[in-house]
Design a protein around this motif. Structure first.
Motif, mmCIF file in Angstrom:
data_model
loop_
_atom_site.group_PDB
_atom_site.id
_atom_site.type_symbol
_atom_site.label_atom_id
_atom_site.label_comp_id
_atom_site.label_asym_id
_atom_site.label_seq_id
_atom_site.Cartn_x
_atom_site.Cartn_y
_atom_site.Cartn_z
ATOM 1 N N ASP A 34 0.854 -1.181 0.000
ATOM 2 C CA ASP A 34 0.000 0.000 0.000
ATOM 3 C C ASP A 34 0.891 1.233 0.000
ATOM 4 O OD1 ASP A 34 -1.823 2.138 1.350
ATOM 5 O OD2 ASP A 34 -3.163 0.467 0.869
ATOM 6 N N HIS A 49 -3.334 -3.416 5.559
ATOM 7 C CA HIS A 49 -4.237 -4.557 5.507
ATOM 8 C C HIS A 49 -3.521 -5.892 5.704
ATOM 9 C CE1 HIS A 49 -6.732 -1.367 4.088
ATOM 10 N NE2 HIS A 49 -5.996 -1.213 3.009
ATOM 11 N N SER A 104 -11.748 -8.052 12.318
ATOM 12 C CA SER A 104 -12.356 -7.649 11.050
ATOM 13 C C SER A 104 -12.394 -8.786 10.041
ATOM 14 C CB SER A 104 -11.586 -6.469 10.457
ATOM 15 O OG SER A 104 -10.220 -6.797 10.271
ATOM 16 N N ASP A 132 -5.634 -9.383 4.500
ATOM 17 C CA ASP A 132 -6.976 -9.311 3.927
ATOM 18 C C ASP A 132 -6.823 -9.170 2.417
ATOM 19 O OD1 ASP A 132 -9.577 -8.952 3.197
ATOM 20 O OD2 ASP A 132 -9.723 -6.894 3.981
ATOM 21 N N LYS A 137 -8.866 -8.640 0.228
ATOM 22 C CA LYS A 137 -9.731 -7.592 -0.318
ATOM 23 C C LYS A 137 -9.136 -6.206 -0.100
ATOM 24 C CE LYS A 137 -13.977 -10.281 0.324
ATOM 25 N NZ LYS A 137 -15.314 -10.315 0.978
ATOM 26 N N GLY A 138 -8.100 -6.100 0.714
ATOM 27 C CA GLY A 138 -7.459 -4.813 0.938
ATOM 28 C C GLY A 138 -8.320 -3.820 1.665
ATOM 29 N N ALA A 139 -9.134 -4.279 2.629
ATOM 30 C CA ALA A 139 -10.047 -3.372 3.326
ATOM 31 C C ALA A 139 -9.865 -3.405 4.840
ATOM 32 C CB ALA A 139 -11.483 -3.734 2.965
ATOM 33 N N ALA A 140 -9.616 -4.581 5.428
ATOM 34 C CA ALA A 140 -9.602 -4.721 6.881
ATOM 35 C C ALA A 140 -8.328 -4.126 7.485
ATOM 36 C CB ALA A 140 -9.705 -6.200 7.246
#
Length: 848
Positions: A5, A657, A682, A815, A817-820
């Protein structure tokens, strides 16, 4: 692995890993297994056959007037696990046997005397029952057959016998003389010996050693020197270098290693001393080889060790270039370049951290080493088209000029030991002068090993690495000329077809790339070429596995594409005259990896363990998507290992994440690591199901004994990850149900194969010093409590040393999905429990 990120957070290191190390829960041993269960008549025939083989071995030793011999015991394929090895009842010390080595997987050598073999024959006749007894099972109340340990161990053996002369020698005297005269050969024959155990049948050991000395003396005019095991204080080394002096010359025979340290010889004027002449008479060599092939103490005779740079592609010289100079107020990583010397160039000299070596002016060829040094110091500047895929941190190089031009090799090193002693001397010097821990070694010995074997060359490098806490990064070796493969196609079916059409070829890695205490590197194509696919194996890179199936190479990097048309390999560096040229070879992929490992060592203050330095680039490695296709994955590991490493910055950072936890310490004997933790909230559903991805990398320093060849790794570590679930019993009670959630990286099986013990042993999924595991979950289990474990497993007859086994264990939770907010959640939970975490870049805190 998760993509980085824009917000980077440092990898987290436990400062109190030792608090997670405890005695394991006591295990239970089941009844002895009978490999002839239900076939008593078959066992009777097998028993008779094994007794005949024991009597034949005893008779042969008596006919040879040998006080001592070494019987090879081959296990049945279904009896390869250590619990079935015949070392408790049959070939044990109380029966006057000693386990002294091995050959292939499931093959063991036992030291024996004729009397011990006769006594074992009698013991088997009396104690290995033809018909098992029946005993009541206290749990079921039913009567079941129970066999003795004697029958169980005997039933697992496939064959017993002594080596034949043809097992020890597979070349003729004329072939030998031709090999001895080749440029690049060092010393004479490499004669590997059994290592007798004087604590068992000591009189016989002494008598056989005396017989070996007399046998050698009877040939006359010999030069004999030990090659390996000088620091092991053993009765003999694992190998001897033996050559013939002119007839009439007094024998010069040294069998025993010196006790204690010896003064390093002065090699500064090696060329001033005329080399000792050798006898190349085919008749005398035939006599010597016949004597050695009949000697019970000899296990294998090999042609002389060759050392040379791997063959590389070359191009026409280009223009000169001005490279960026190092900043005066900045400290840089240092890579030791062990090669034939590096040219003194205005562009490179500012990056030189030191020069050492025995070579006199004019005796070396700087072309190979200069290209490597250019990649170490300025790989990104010289290859701007893919600079973002190379190490961003430039490195200085320490020039260790050890390799003269091939015609002069024998004048510098008359025996392999002289080469290895000089190498060790230079390594210590570079470490003392410049703090160098990472050494690029792009030299090889093409005739030193066969598939799954562990060469003397690799053994000596591992000894140096272990003693001096350094890492050798070694090129895997190159296929040359017509040996090369076609260009690797991106389509999976076409790649499989290409490999199938090549059939069984000798394209295995070159010694010493099978070493256990460092990294081996293969080559993939660089980007920007039309005739070769970026990131796929080059046409010349050699394939694994290593000793006993260990994963080799571990990593790959851009080595330049094979030159079939034109000279553009896609990889540029400096020629000996300072011009920019493009070349190809695994020799040039290795320094790109060495630079990253050196940069990691530098960023971490030179204080972290070797194991952690090797685990970090493996943990952040990636592959071309084509090499991740299921039909190719079991094959891909032999060509690209774990993949191309990220740069040092990527190895030390996570995004918001994901989080990487590092455990680095020493695992003592009879202990295991157990870390219980909570899955990120999460990523946990209200019903306890867990989702996300976990990647685990384990690197450890194995216990290695070269005497066991394919089974040279005597102790292995393994990681497991259990979700601590609960299940409902029939009476309505909740009971723990610990379900393992890990899979081995590249665990896909080739078609029509099962997960047999033999496959696990030969595939690198079990006995390999660096392992990687993974699991992707969309929702599993019913609890968020998890346990990460690290345990040790020994080979039969092996023990964990008192000092324990150094390891580094890295676990990344992500994660996909790259969100938590995984990083913050896990870190907060660990700190809430009072455990001590630190950023991996906090140098003063991560010393182990």
């Amino acid at each position: 692995m998760a993509e980085r990120d824009s917000i980077q957070r440092p990898v987290q290191v436990f400062l109190d890993t030792r608090r997670f190390i405890h005695p394991p829960a006591p295990g239970k041993r089941g009844p002895s297994r009978d490999f002839f269960q239900g076939d008593n008549e078959g066992f009777r025939r097998h028993k008779q056959k094994m007794r005949e083989q024991l009597r034949d071995s005893s008779l042969r030793l008596r006919e040879q007037h040998s006080a001592l011999g070494f019987v090879l015991v081959q296990m049945r394929e279904e009896a390869l696990a250590k619990s079935y090895r015949p070392i408790e009842r049959l070939f044990c010390e109380r029966n006057r046997f000693a386990l002294v080595g091995g050959r292939g997987v499931g093959e063991m050598f036992f030291q024996a005397t004729p009397d011990a073999l006769d006594a074992l024959d009698t013991l088997i006749a009396e104690r290995a029952e033809d018909v098992p007894q029946e005993r009541e099972n206290p749990r079921t109340g039913e009567f079941e057959e129970r066999v003795s340990g004697y029958r169980s161990e005997l039933s697992g053996i496939a064959g017993i016998g002594l080596l034949e002369a043809s097992d020890r020698l597979d070349f003729s005297a004329s072939e030998a003389v031709a090999a001895l005269e080749k440029e690049g050969a060092i010393g004479g024959y490499l004669v590997e010996l059994f290592r007798p155990d004087p604590t068992v049948t000591g009189d016989a050991v002494r008598a056989q050693l005396d017989a070996l000395q007399q046998r050698l003396a009877s040939v006359g005019s010999l030069l004999v020197r030990p090659v390996a095991g000088l620091r092991e204080r053993r009765p003999t080394g694992l190998a001897l270098s033996i050559d013939l002096l002119p007839a009439g010359t007094p024998n010069d025979i040294v069998l025993l290693a010196p006790e204690g340290p010896t003064a390093a010889p002065d090699r500064s004027a090696r060329r001033a001393v005329a080399p000792v002449p050798r006898d190349r008479s085919v008749r005398r060599h035939q006599l010597l080889l016949e004597q050695l092939a009949e000697e019970p103490l000899v296990r294998r005779i090999a042609l002389p060790m060759e050392i040379e740079p791997a063959p590389t592609g070359a191009s026409e010289p280009g223009i000169a270039i001005d490279l960026p100079a190092p900043l005066a107020d900045r400290d840089y990583p240092v890579v030791g370049v062990i090669d034939g010397g590096i040219s003194a160039l205005d562009a490179l000299d500012p990056w030189c951290a030191g020069v050492a070596g025995p070579l006199l002016p004019g005796d070396s060829d700087h072309e190979h080493g200069t290209f490597i040094a250019g990649l170490v110091a300025a790989g990104s500047a010289l290859n701007p088209g893919f600079a973002d895929r190379l190490e961003r941190e430039p490195c200085r190089y320490f020039d260790l000029a050890i390799m003269p031009r091939k015609p002069l090799l024998g004048q510098y090193y008359s025996t392999p030991d002289e080469f290895f002693d000089q190498l060790e001397e230079l390594v210590v010097h570079a470490k003392t002068e410049a703090g160098t821990r990472i050494f690029n070694f792009s030299l090889g010995s093409p005739n030193a090993r066969t598939r799954h074997s562990y060469s003397t060359f690799a053994s000596r490098l591992d000894e140096i690495a272990r003693l001096h806490d350094v890492i050798f990064v070694i090129s895997a070796g190159n296929l040359d000329g017509v040996e090369r493969r076609p260009e690797w196609p991106a389509e999976t079916d076409k790649a499989l077809e290409m490999l199938a059409q090549r059939g069984a070829r000798d394209d295995g890695i070159t010694a010493p790339a099978e070493h256990m205490f460092g990294l081996s590197v293969g080559a993939v194509n660089p980007p920007g070429l039309t005739a070769a696919v970026d990131g796929l194996p080059t046409a010349y890179t050699r394939r694994g596995p290593g000793a006993g199936g260990a994963r080799k190479p571990e990593l790959v990097h851009y080595g330049g594409a094979a030159q079939r048309t034109g000279n553009d390999t896609g990889l540029a560096s400096l020629d000996a005259d300072g011009s920019v040229v493009k070349k190809s070879g695994t020799s040039f992929a290795a320094p790109l990896v060495a630079a990253t490992v050196a940069a990691l060592d530098h960023r971490l203050g030179g204080q972290v363990s070797r194991e952690l330095l090797m685990a970090l680039p493996v943990h952040r490695s990636t592959r071309h998507p084509a090499m991740m296709e299921k039909p190719l994955r079991s094959i891909a590991r032999e060509f690209v290992g774990f993949g191309v490493p990220g740069d040092s910055e990527a190895c030390l950072a996570d995004d918001l994440h994901s989080i990487t936890l590092v455990f680095a310490d020493v695992l003592p004997a009879r202990r295991e690591l157990s870390f219980v933790f909570t899955w990120p909230p999460s990523l946990t559903a209200p019903d306890g199901k867990c989702r996300g991805a976990v990647d685990i990398t384990l690197a450890y320093s194995p216990v290695v004994d070269a005497a066991f060849d394919a089974e040279c790794q005597r102790v292995q570590l393994a990681a497991t990850l259990h979700q601590l679930n609960e299940t409902m019993t029939d009476d309505g009670e909740l009971t723990p149900n610990y379900v393992s959630q890990l899979k081995h990286y590249d665990n896909e099986l080739p078609q029509n194969l099962d997960y047999t013990e033999k496959y696990l042993l030969e595939s690198g999924l079990k006995w390999t010093p660096i392992k990687q595991y993974f699991r992707q979950m969309r929702g599993v289990g019913n609890r968020s409590d998890w346990r990460l474990s690290l345990t040790a497993l020994t080979r039969a007859g092996a023990v964990i040393p008192d000092e324990g086994i150094g390891f580094a264990l890295l676990m990344t939770i992500t994660d996909p999905k790259g969100a938590a907010p995984v990083y913050d959640e896990v870190r907060a939970e660990v700190l809430r429990r009072g455990l001590r975490l630190a950023d991996i870049t906090a140098r003063q805190q991560v010393r182990v």
